[in-house]
Scaffold this active site. Structure first.
Site, PDB file in Angstrom:
ATOM      1  N   LYS A  33      -6.771 -34.699 -62.396  1.00  0.00           N
ATOM      2  CA  LYS A  33      -5.736 -35.633 -62.729  1.00  0.00           C
ATOM      3  C   LYS A  33      -4.874 -36.199 -61.473  1.00  0.00           C
ATOM      4  O   LYS A  33      -5.159 -35.806 -60.638  1.00  0.00           O
ATOM      5  CB  LYS A  33      -4.587 -35.149 -63.682  1.00  0.00           C
ATOM      6  CG  LYS A  33      -3.857 -34.109 -63.142  1.00  0.00           C
ATOM      7  CD  LYS A  33      -3.022 -33.152 -64.282  1.00  0.00           C
ATOM      8  CE  LYS A  33      -2.189 -32.146 -63.814  1.00  0.00           C
ATOM      9  NZ  LYS A  33      -1.545 -31.542 -64.701  1.00  0.00           N
ATOM     10  N   TYR A 254      17.558 -43.698 -37.866  1.00  0.00           N
ATOM     11  CA  TYR A 254      18.463 -43.978 -38.701  1.00  0.00           C
ATOM     12  C   TYR A 254      19.476 -43.017 -39.075  1.00  0.00           C
ATOM     13  O   TYR A 254      19.243 -41.623 -39.135  1.00  0.00           O
ATOM     14  CB  TYR A 254      17.924 -44.320 -40.045  1.00  0.00           C
ATOM     15  CG  TYR A 254      17.130 -45.529 -40.350  1.00  0.00           C
ATOM     16  CD1 TYR A 254      18.026 -46.839 -40.291  1.00  0.00           C
ATOM     17  CD2 TYR A 254      15.793 -45.566 -40.556  1.00  0.00           C
ATOM     18  CE1 TYR A 254      17.135 -47.989 -40.530  1.00  0.00           C
ATOM     19  CE2 TYR A 254      15.185 -46.880 -40.662  1.00  0.00           C
ATOM     20  CZ  TYR A 254      15.733 -48.137 -40.532  1.00  0.00           C
ATOM     21  OH  TYR A 254      15.349 -49.230 -40.671  1.00  0.00           O
TER      22      TYR A 254
HETATM   23  C1  LIG Z   1      -1.966 -30.083 -64.363  1.00  0.00           C
HETATM   24  C2  LIG Z   1      -2.335 -28.978 -65.162  1.00  0.00           C
HETATM   25  C3  LIG Z   1      -3.184 -27.863 -64.850  1.00  0.00           C
HETATM   26  C4  LIG Z   1      -3.371 -27.637 -63.399  1.00  0.00           C
HETATM   27  O1  LIG Z   1      -2.146 -27.144 -62.750  1.00  0.00           O
HETATM   28  P1  LIG Z   1      -2.234 -26.270 -61.484  1.00  0.00           P
HETATM   29  O2  LIG Z   1      -0.882 -25.749 -61.209  1.00  0.00           O
HETATM   30  O3  LIG Z   1      -2.303 -27.795 -60.423  1.00  0.00           O
HETATM   31  O4  LIG Z   1      -3.301 -25.399 -61.364  1.00  0.00           O
HETATM   32  C5  LIG Z   1      -3.302 -26.781 -65.670  1.00  0.00           C
HETATM   33  N1  LIG Z   1      -2.982 -27.049 -67.074  1.00  0.00           N
HETATM   34  C6  LIG Z   1      -2.291 -28.110 -67.497  1.00  0.00           C
HETATM   35  C7  LIG Z   1      -1.873 -28.505 -69.075  1.00  0.00           C
HETATM   36  C8  LIG Z   1      -1.963 -29.047 -66.606  1.00  0.00           C
HETATM   37  O5  LIG Z   1      -1.254 -30.145 -67.109  1.00  0.00           O
END
Ligand SMILES: *Cc1c(COP(=O)(O)O)cnc(C)c1O
Length: 363
Positions: A33, A254
Site C-alpha cells: 500500500k 532559519y
Molecule cells: C499496513 C498494514 C499491515 C502492514 O503493517 P506493517 O507494520 O508495515 O507490517 C498489516 N495489516 C494491516 C491491516 C495493515 O493495514
C-alpha cells in the site's frame, strides 16, 4: 540534474520477503500500500511476484494499478470497498476485499456480482474497525447465505505488537481465537512487528509491510540478529553542492538554531523537507558523507539542508555523496531522531529521482 535520488534495491526487497515468509511459517502477503511505502508499488510487486503468495493494498485504486501492470497474484484490499460499484470492480479483477463493518457486509449480501473470497476483520482491541469476536458466528451464518463465496480469511490487527513487553498482543490473540474457534476459513494475524516479536501470532497468512522495506518496527528489545538480517531497500542520497566555513559565534539557517562554537565547515546538501526529509530532524541527526558518519546541523529547509563536515577529511567537500538514510544510516535511526517512525519517512519521499536496481529473479 539535481543529484537527489532514492535508489531501491529490489534484491534486498526479495531477501526481506523471504525472511518474512520464513518467520511466518505459512503464506505471506507482501503489503505494498501507499506506493509500496514510497518504494514504487509496480516495480516492487513485479520484483516480488515470482515469490510472493499475494499482495495487500489499502484500497481499490491501488489494486487496479497493480492489475493494470500485469500483477496476477491475489490482492487483498485492507480497507475493503467504499461503495457497491467498487465491489463489482473487485469481483472483475479478482480482488479480496476485507469486510470490517455492517455496511460492507450489507453491500456484499446485496451485490449482483461479488468476489469469490473475502477477508473478515475481527476487532480484538485496536477499536477502529472490525466485528466483535462474539459477532463472528453471526457474520459466518450470513456469509453462508451468500452464493458462490468461499469460506473467509478471518483477520485481526494488533495495537502494540511493536512492544515485546506489552501484554496486549497475547490478549488480542486470545480474543481472536475465542471468537472464530469453531468457524471454517483461514486466519491472518501478524504484521511485521508480530512476525519479529510474537511467534504466537502465526496464522495461515502473514501481512508484512515495513519489514519488507528493511524497517524494524520494534520499539524495544529488537533482536539484534534479526535487525542485522533485515536489509535496507531504499537509500536516499544527494550531493554537497557548496561548502562554507562558519566562524565561532556565527549561526546557520532559519531560526539561527545552530551556533558555531568553533570554526565549522558546513556542507550544503540538495535535499529538503519538500523532498520528504523530515523538517523535525534536529542538529545531531546522523547522515553519511562519502560513506562516513557525521551529523545534520541547523534547521532543514524546503530544498536544502546543512551538514557538519568538520570531523571529515578535507577532500570530502563539494560533490561528495550524502546518504540521508539507507545502507550506512538506518532509516529507523533518522526516524527516532525526528520523533517519528520509518513508515512515515519512507512514504513521504517525493520530488527525487527514483531508481530501481536488482538482478532479474530466476526461480
Ligand atoms: C499496513 C498494514 C499491515 C502492514 O503493517 P506493517 O507494520 O508495515 O507490517 C498489516 N495489516 C494491516 C491491516 C495493515 O493495514
Amino acid at each position: 540534474m539535481r543529484p537527489s535520488c532514492a535508489t531501491i534495491d529490489l534484491d534486498a526487497l526479495r531477501a526481506n520477503y523471504l525472511l518474512a515468509k520464513r518467520l511466518a511459517g505459512g503464506r505471506a502477503l507482501a503489503v505494498v500500500k501507499a506506493d509500496a511505502y514510497g518504494h514504487g508499488a509496480i516495480a516492487c510487486a513485479k520484483a516480488l511476484e515470482p515469490l510472493a503468495d499475494g499482495f495487500a493494498v489499502a484500497f481499490l485504486e491501488e489494486a487496479v494499478t497493480l492489475r493494470t501492470a500485469g500483477i496476477t497474484r491475489p490482492i487483498v484490499l485492507l480497507e475493503g470497498v467504499f461503495d457497491p460499484a467498487e465491489l463489482e470492480t473487485a469481483a472483475e479483477l479478482d480482488l479480496w476485499p476485507v469486510v470490517h463493518h455492517e455496511t460492507q457486509l450489507r453491500m456484499l449480501e446485496l451485490a449482483p456480482r461479488r468476489p469469490r473470497r473475502i477477508w473478515v476483520k475481527i476487532n480484538t482491541g485496536m477499536n477502529r474497525v472490525g466485528f466483535a469476536p462474539h459477532e463472528a458466528p453471526a457474520v459466518w451464518r450470513r456469509l453462508q447465505a451468500v452464493p458462490n463465496l468461499d469460506p473467509p480469511v478471518w483477520m485481526t490487527h494488533f495495537a502494540c505488537a511493536d512492544d515485546p513487553t506489552s501484554s496486549m498482543t497475547l490478549e488480542q490473540i486470545r480474543r481472536f481465537h475465542g471468537g472464530i474457534a469453531t468457524l471454517p476459513g483461514e486466519t491472518s494475524l501478524a504484521n511485521s512487528a508480530a512476525l519479529l516479536a510474537w511467534p504466537q501470532a502465526r496464522g495461515d497468512w502473514a501481512r508484512p509491510g515495513i519489514l519488507l522495506y528493511g524497517g524494524n518496527p520494534l520499539v524495544v528489545g529488537a533482536d539484534p540478529d534479526m535487525a542485522n538480517a533485515l536489509r535496507p531497500v531504499m537509500t536516499l542520497t544527494s550531493k554537497i553542492f557548496a561548502t562554507r566555513w562558519l566562524a565561532p559565534g556565527e549561526t546557520l539557517g532559519y531560526g539561527a538554531t545552530f551556533v558555531a562554537e568553533r570554526p565549522t565547515r558546513v556542507g550544503l546538501v540538495a535535499i529538503g523537507y519538500a523532498d520528504g526529509y523530515p523538517r523535525h530532524a534536529p542538529t545531531g541527526t546522523p547522515v553519511a558523507v562519502g560513506g562516513r558518519r557525521t551529523r545534520l546541523i541547523g534547521r532543514v529547509s524546503m530544498d536544502m539542508l546543512t551538514v557538519d563536515l568538520s570531523p571529515l577529511p578535507e577532500d570530502l567537500g563539494q560533490g561528495a555523496i550524502v546518504e540521508l538514510w539507507g545502507e550506512h544510516i538506518p532509516v529507523d535511526e533518522v526516524a527516532r531522531a525526528a520523533g517519528t517512525i520509518s513508515y512515515e519517512l519512507l512514504c513521504h519521499v517525493k520530488r527525487v529521482h527514483r531508481i530501481h536496481r536488482g538482478t532479474e529473479f530466476t526461480p
